[in-house]
Design a protein around this motif. Structure first.
Motif, PDB file in Angstrom:
ATOM      1  N   GLN A 303       0.691   1.049   1.464  1.00 52.11           N
ATOM      2  CA  GLN A 303       2.052   0.825   1.972  1.00 52.11           C
ATOM      3  C   GLN A 303       3.082   0.705   0.845  1.00 52.11           C
ATOM      4  OE1 GLN A 303      -0.026  -1.537   5.549  1.00 52.11           O
ATOM      5  NE2 GLN A 303       1.703  -2.614   4.658  1.00 52.11           N
ATOM      6  N   CYS A 304       2.604   0.788  -0.379  1.00 51.61           N
ATOM      7  CA  CYS A 304       3.489   0.639  -1.540  1.00 51.61           C
ATOM      8  C   CYS A 304       4.461   1.809  -1.621  1.00 51.61           C
ATOM      9  CB  CYS A 304       2.640   0.578  -2.805  1.00 51.61           C
ATOM     10  SG  CYS A 304       3.597   0.574  -4.320  1.00 51.61           S
ATOM     11  N   ILE A 305       5.742   1.494  -1.834  1.00 54.14           N
ATOM     12  CA  ILE A 305       6.735   2.555  -2.023  1.00 54.14           C
ATOM     13  C   ILE A 305       7.174   2.638  -3.483  1.00 54.14           C
ATOM     14  CG2 ILE A 305       7.525   2.535   0.384  1.00 54.14           C
ATOM     15  CD1 ILE A 305       9.986   0.909  -0.545  1.00 54.14           C
ATOM     16  N   ARG A 306       6.427   2.008  -4.372  1.00 54.30           N
ATOM     17  CA  ARG A 306       6.651   2.097  -5.828  1.00 54.30           C
ATOM     18  C   ARG A 306       8.065   1.665  -6.232  1.00 54.30           C
ATOM     19  NH1 ARG A 306       1.891   3.026  -5.012  1.00 54.30           N
ATOM     20  NH2 ARG A 306       0.742   4.909  -5.558  1.00 54.30           N
ATOM     21  N   CYS A 307       8.484   0.514  -5.716  1.00 58.04           N
ATOM     22  CA  CYS A 307       9.826   0.036  -6.056  1.00 58.04           C
ATOM     23  C   CYS A 307       9.804  -0.843  -7.296  1.00 58.04           C
ATOM     24  CB  CYS A 307      10.408  -0.758  -4.893  1.00 58.04           C
ATOM     25  SG  CYS A 307       9.597  -2.355  -4.679  1.00 58.04           S
ATOM     26  N   GLY A 332       1.179  -6.449 -10.945  1.00 60.03           N
ATOM     27  CA  GLY A 332       0.194  -6.819  -9.933  1.00 60.03           C
ATOM     28  C   GLY A 332      -0.294  -5.619  -9.141  1.00 60.03           C
ATOM     29  N   ILE A 333       0.626  -4.847  -8.592  1.00 60.66           N
ATOM     30  CA  ILE A 333       0.210  -3.680  -7.809  1.00 60.66           C
ATOM     31  C   ILE A 333      -0.493  -2.678  -8.718  1.00 60.66           C
ATOM     32  CG2 ILE A 333       2.448  -2.470  -8.029  1.00 60.66           C
ATOM     33  CD1 ILE A 333       0.109  -2.338  -4.953  1.00 60.66           C
ATOM     34  N   GLY A 334      -0.053  -2.616  -9.987  1.00 66.92           N
ATOM     35  CA  GLY A 334      -0.697  -1.719 -10.949  1.00 66.92           C
ATOM     36  C   GLY A 334      -2.161  -2.069 -11.141  1.00 66.92           C
ATOM     37  N   VAL A 363       8.719 -10.445  -2.037  1.00 67.60           N
ATOM     38  CA  VAL A 363       9.740  -9.398  -2.164  1.00 67.60           C
ATOM     39  C   VAL A 363       9.226  -8.014  -1.808  1.00 67.60           C
ATOM     40  CG1 VAL A 363      11.045 -10.632  -3.938  1.00 67.60           C
ATOM     41  CG2 VAL A 363       9.270  -9.017  -4.622  1.00 67.60           C
ATOM     42  N   CYS A 364       7.938  -7.864  -1.582  1.00 66.78           N
ATOM     43  CA  CYS A 364       7.386  -6.511  -1.418  1.00 66.78           C
ATOM     44  C   CYS A 364       7.886  -5.841  -0.139  1.00 66.78           C
ATOM     45  CB  CYS A 364       5.865  -6.565  -1.399  1.00 66.78           C
ATOM     46  SG  CYS A 364       5.128  -4.962  -1.049  1.00 66.78           S
ATOM     47  N   PRO A 365       8.631  -4.731  -0.244  1.00 69.21           N
ATOM     48  CA  PRO A 365       9.129  -4.065   0.955  1.00 69.21           C
ATOM     49  C   PRO A 365       8.019  -3.373   1.742  1.00 69.21           C
ATOM     50  CG  PRO A 365       9.747  -2.826  -1.008  1.00 69.21           C
ATOM     51  CD  PRO A 365       9.107  -4.093  -1.481  1.00 69.21           C
ATOM     52  N   GLY A 366       6.850  -3.219   1.129  1.00 70.94           N
ATOM     53  CA  GLY A 366       5.713  -2.648   1.864  1.00 70.94           C
ATOM     54  C   GLY A 366       4.884  -3.732   2.530  1.00 70.94           C
ATOM     55  N   ASP A 369      -0.029  -7.848   0.634  1.00 69.59           N
ATOM     56  CA  ASP A 369      -0.477  -9.131   0.090  1.00 69.59           C
ATOM     57  C   ASP A 369      -1.051  -8.860  -1.300  1.00 69.59           C
ATOM     58  OD1 ASP A 369      -1.523 -11.607  -0.477  1.00 69.59           O
ATOM     59  OD2 ASP A 369      -3.088 -11.538   1.060  1.00 69.59           O
ATOM     60  N   ILE A 370      -0.163  -8.653  -2.253  1.00 69.18           N
ATOM     61  CA  ILE A 370      -0.582  -8.252  -3.601  1.00 69.18           C
ATOM     62  C   ILE A 370      -1.468  -9.341  -4.223  1.00 69.18           C
ATOM     63  CG2 ILE A 370       0.257  -7.582  -5.900  1.00 69.18           C
ATOM     64  CD1 ILE A 370       2.983  -6.938  -4.329  1.00 69.18           C
ATOM     65  N   ALA A 371      -0.992 -10.589  -4.126  1.00 68.87           N
ATOM     66  CA  ALA A 371      -1.751 -11.697  -4.722  1.00 68.87           C
ATOM     67  C   ALA A 371      -3.138 -11.789  -4.082  1.00 68.87           C
ATOM     68  CB  ALA A 371      -0.995 -13.009  -4.551  1.00 68.87           C
TER      69      ALA A 371
HETATM   70  S1  SF4 Z   1       6.891  -4.594  -4.435  1.00 66.74           S
HETATM   71 FE1  SF4 Z   1       5.457  -3.710  -2.989  1.00 66.74          FE
HETATM   72  S2  SF4 Z   1       6.276  -1.678  -2.593  1.00 66.74           S
HETATM   73 FE2  SF4 Z   1       7.274  -2.391  -4.436  1.00 66.74          FE
HETATM   74  S3  SF4 Z   1       5.988  -1.593  -6.093  1.00 66.74           S
HETATM   75 FE3  SF4 Z   1       5.271  -3.658  -5.666  1.00 66.74          FE
HETATM   76  S4  SF4 Z   1       3.621  -3.344  -4.205  1.00 66.74           S
HETATM   77 FE4  SF4 Z   1       4.789  -1.458  -4.249  1.00 66.74          FE
END
Ligand code: SF4
Ligand code: SF4
Lengths: 712, 187
Positions: A303-307, A332-334, A363-366, A369-371
């Motif tokens: 769901q990540c939009i790479r913001c 984190g997402i990386g 803050v994740c727009p996708g 649950d990164i953590a």
């Molecule tokens: S905040 Fe969410 S959507 Fe944006 S880069 Fe990180 S994981 Fe991807």
């Protein structure tokens, strides 16, 4: 932890540019401005629904996209591996006699190291996004997904440009940008082939959506006669309308803009200026994305939009930047993407960079649950590679209440020569690194569990079971005494089940979920033994366990039979300030008359704010009891404690602590308050080391003399 | 949203994005406004401009326009666009709440003239304003327009030390001329 990795952290911390640049931007404020009047929760609900649906239908959407794009005249190539993408592009270059390639920013092309590969085959690929070009000239990888050259100063950029263009240049940023414009302009015109990524790929229409602020994607897709778009499968969305929420959120989250300066939607080939049609090739790249989609836990990462907003708010990223992550995707997402696009083992070191503060999730727009996913990586790594021996033994000891408590009592005696006013000032040599910026707490001479039976309490009132947690029990028993005093003032009798022991969060945070579940199981009986109105904790970490994690853990670890009991505990559990605020409202606690106004600044512990959502209540309770609340900048940014994080990553932990204390001191308040004994150990130790006049206090300590006694 | 409110929002957003907005009533006034802007940009005294195919130019004596402002041409090629100081194109839509212009860039001239010169003059019929992006997406059809270009403000970057710089690849200056009735009053 490898030596090289440790060195890279030290090096990053020593680089003054890395720590400062994101702070000067003040991202949280500019982001908030961009989202003004927008319901962020609703918006990210939409995005996660769209992308979640797409992640569940990847092969089908890829087919649909292929059909639609081919119907318009594009050539679509489906690549399962990075090598397949590289081979396809090289084949195309060879068959069309391509010598030069111009690229607009594409993380997918970075992921497969396209430039290096083409260079090895005699084809020159030039980045045209300013940041990417700078990084290319520096022979580096991007340190940030949106701002690739964030780690470099204007002086460094000027040197790179001077070298490349063989002319002396000033450090003036506006002038440097103009120099780049002139140099890159030629590259667009000379290129035989343009490479782009895509921010969105629309299955229904076969449309590519490209977003750039500089306008280079428009030139890359217009000037060269061949256009190759490398598109990760996660970019697919089902319908044309689905682009709207992503176009809305991405610029706000990425750069605090309302909309990206240029958005181009390309559906099939367009004419070139000599009347020929564009040769359009779209490569749909898998590279583990369908495998990720098939994993029930990690599917959401698609769901990540790479913001990159998760990087901008991450207290660790903000200290050390992106290169310590060692791969193309940073933060984190990386870490999550690297575990899949490379392999799990490559994240053994970098997963430890995450303190689990949960700032990114907010803050994740996708709505990822990164953590939680990093914790899941940690769990899987632990299962596969095993926990380090020392860590495993320590966690096992904590789970054996008698042994653990006996050790703590022994420690209380052993530390005597070093302890002063509750802090350990001088440590044996090998531990001194830990105390460089922060004094360490001493184990109290008598634990709360020994003091408790001596307290004289009113009898006959409603009962509250107190879950103290290890830190209050053995390090800060005076907090426990204050808690009991306040509850007594409201007419409650506090009971303390002596069989209680560690809540299991240290195990959970280390990825040792089976041990965490055992810890949960051990506590349920004692907490439910007596009929009580509430189970109360004055520790945010314990609250996370009792209110939230125990039922999940028991379910996950094959102890489903205990889940109803865990849910019964969860339903009854309140945090101390949560209960106090309620009792004030109900008129069961009345602030004394003529209280002296004192000032306090409140630190929101990660567990309290983001795991159990308690942050209004402590402020309400303190405010009602005559405290002037002075909000600090970033009150909910992590203090750097994070349990074992402070031991494993002492340098990072201290960097985070320094920022926290600077922000707190700036308020000029008398007290720095937090309802988390872990945070208080970190904060109090740091203030002590600084010789600050600010005092770290638990809310119970501030509130214990502020209410009327029931009979008065 | 009323038309007046929509235009006001559009104008403030366009300006917020660092571009200029002129509002005129007729096609004739729009053309005058273009010519004036060209002169101010030095077109006619050395610099050149290109005007990409626009429906508002239909029936217009373009030779007379070139005569008035020497350096203004109506044939858009890669090289002409690269050399031009100013590019003029007509937009298909405007989005009020972001201050965005939307072009159908399927024709190569539209893309070249709006992307390469230092200054881009964008003509927009005020009746083509929509309140937001979601509405716009219901009006356009990507299968009919191979290239839809959304433009908001001038080209920008913050890639060096997060300091804003304008005009990195595309135009450094964007001038929007919003016309009550862009199609009417043919010459
Ligand atoms: S905040 Fe969410 S959507 Fe944006 S880069 Fe990180 S994981 Fe991807
Ligand atoms: S949980 Fe905190 S430390 Fe971990 S990635 Fe997210 S923001 Fe960074």
């Amino acid at each position: 932890m490898s030596k090289a990795f440790k060195r890279s952290i030290t090096k990053a911390l020593e680089n003054p540019n890395l720590g400062g640049i994101l702070d000067r931007w003040n991202y949280p404020a500019t982001r908030a401005k961009a989202y003004e009047g927008v319901d962020f929760e609703a918006l990210r609900g939409e995005i996660s629904a769209i992308k979640g649906e797409a992640a569940g239908r990847l092969p089908e959407l890829a087919d649909q996209f292929q059909q639609a794009a081919e119907a318009k005249g594009a050539k679509v190539f489906r690549a399962s591996s990075p090598q397949a993408v590289l081979d396809y592009i090289l084949g195309l270059c060879r068959s069309k006699g391509v010598k030069k390639v111009a690229k607009s920013k594409s993380m997918a092309s970075e992921e497969i190291h396209l430039n290096k590969f083409l260079g090895e085959h005699g084809i020159q690929a030039d980045e045209t996004d300013l940041g990417e070009w700078i990084v290319q000239l520096a022979h580096q990888t991007p340190s940030h997904m949106v701002m690739p050259a964030l780690h470099l100063t204007k002086e460094e950029v000027s040197d790179l440009f001077s070298q490349e263009l063989k002319q002396p240049l000033s450090n003036d940023i506006q002038a440097l940008v103009k120099v780049a414009r002139k140099a890159l302009r030629e590259k667009f015109f000379e290129a035989d082939l343009g490479v782009t990524g895509a921010n969105i790929a629309i299955a229904e229409t076969g449309t590519l959506v490209l977003m750039t602020n500089e306008g280079n994607a428009r030139l890359v897709t217009t000037l060269p006669k061949i256009h190759v778009a490398i598109v990760g499968l996660e970019k697919l969305v089902p319908r044309f309308q689905d682009a709207a929420p992503i176009l809305k959120a991405l610029p706000k989250s990425a750069t605090s803009q309302l909309i990206t300066s240029y958005v181009s939607m390309i559906t099939g080939p367009v004419p070139n200026d000599d009347g020929t049609m564009k040769d359009l090739h779209i490569i749909l790249m898998d590279n583990q994305r369908t495998a990720m989609a098939a994993d029930p836990e990690f599917k959401q990462a698609l769901q990540c939009i790479r913001c990159a907003s998760c990087l901008n708010v991450c207290p660790v990223y903000r200290l050390v930047g992106g290169h310590v992550f060692g791969h193309i995707y940073t933060g984190g997402i990386g870490t999550i993407l690297t575990a899949w696009f490379n392999e799990l083992k490559t994240t053994e070191d970098i997963q430890g960079l995450c303190i689990g503060c949960g700032k990114c999730n907010e803050v994740c727009p996708g709505k990822i649950d990164i953590a939680g996913l990093i914790l899941e990586l940690r769990r899987r790594l632990g299962q596969k590679e095993g926990l380090p021996f020392i860590q495993k033994s320590a966690l096992q000891i904590i789970n054996n209440r008698k042994v653990f408590h006996t050790m703590l009592r022994a420690a209380s005696i052993a530390q005597k020569p070093f302890a002063k006013e509750g802090f350990i000032r001088h440590l044996p040599m090998f531990l001194s690194g830990l105390a460089e910026h922060r004094s360490l707490p001493a184990i109290a001479p008598q634990p709360f569990r020994d003091l408790f039976p001596e307290i004289r309490q009113p009898k006959g009132g409603p009962k509250v079971a107190f879950y103290a947690g290890c830190a209050i029990d053995f390090v800060s028993p005076k907090v426990g005494l204050a808690v009991v005093k306040v509850l007594n003032q409201a007419g409650y009798e506090v009971i303390f089940p002596q069989e209680q022991s560690c809540c299991g969060i240290p195990h959970w945070a280390s990825g040792a979920n089976e041990m965490a579940a055992l810890a949960a199981a051990h506590n349920l009986g004692p907490l439910l033994a007596e009929e009580v109105e509430y189970v109360m904790t004055a520790c945010a970490t314990c609250a996370t366990a009792l209110k939230k994690e125990w039922p999940h853990l028991l379910q996950q670890q094959g102890m489903a039979g205990l889940v109803p009991k865990a849910e019964a505990v969860a339903a009854k559990t309140v945090m101390f300030t949560e209960l106090v605020a309620k009792l004030i409202q109900e008129g069961r606690l009345t602030p004394k008359d003529g209280l002296e106004l004192q000032s306090v600044t409140y630190h929101d512990s990660c567990h309290a704010k983001r795991h159990v959502g308690i942050y209004k209540e402590p402020r309400a309770a303190l405010g009602a009891a005559g405290f002037d609340l002075r909000e600090m900048n970033e009150s909910d940014t992590c203090c750097g404690m994070g349990g074992s994080f402070t031991v494993k990553q002492p340098e990072l932990s201290m960097g985070m602590l320094k920022r926290k204390l600077d922000n707190a001191e700036q308020t000029g308040a008398q007290y720095l308050c937090a309802e988390c004994p872990g945070c208080l150990i970190q904060l109090g130790g740091g203030l002590d080391k600084r010789g600050s006049s600010l005092q770290a206090k638990h809310p119970a300590e501030l509130l214990e003399d502020r209410f009327k006694d029931p009979e008065a | 949203m009323s038309e007046v409110a929509m235009f006001e929002l559009f104008k403030s957003r366009v300006e917020g994005a660092g571009a200029q907005v002129h509002r005129v009533a007729t096609r004739q006034e729009a053309i005058e406004c273009v010519l004036k802007t060209l002169e101010a940009e030095g077109v006619g005294s050395g610099a050149t401009a290109i005007w990409a195919e626009s429906s508002c130019l239909e029936g217009c004596d373009t030779q007379a326009l070139s005569a008035r402002v020497p350096g203004l041409g109506f044939t858009v090629t890669r090289e002409a666009a690269k050399a031009a100081r100013v590019g003029i194109t007509q937009m298909a839509w405007g989005i009020a709440d972001t201050g965005t212009l939307v072009q159908d860039g399927s024709g190569v001239g539209q893309r070249l003239a709006s992307a390469l010169p230092w200054t881009h003059i964008a003509l927009l019929d005020a009746r083509q304003l929509v309140p937001d992006l979601a509405t716009l997406l219901t009006k356009v059809d990507p299968t009919k327009s191979a290239f839809l270009g959304f433009i908001t403000g001038p080209s920008r970057t913050a890639d060096i030390e997060r300091v804003l710089a304008i005009g990195v690849h595309g135009p450094e200056r964007l001038v929007v001329i919003c016309v009550d009735d862009l199609e009417g009053g043919r010459l």
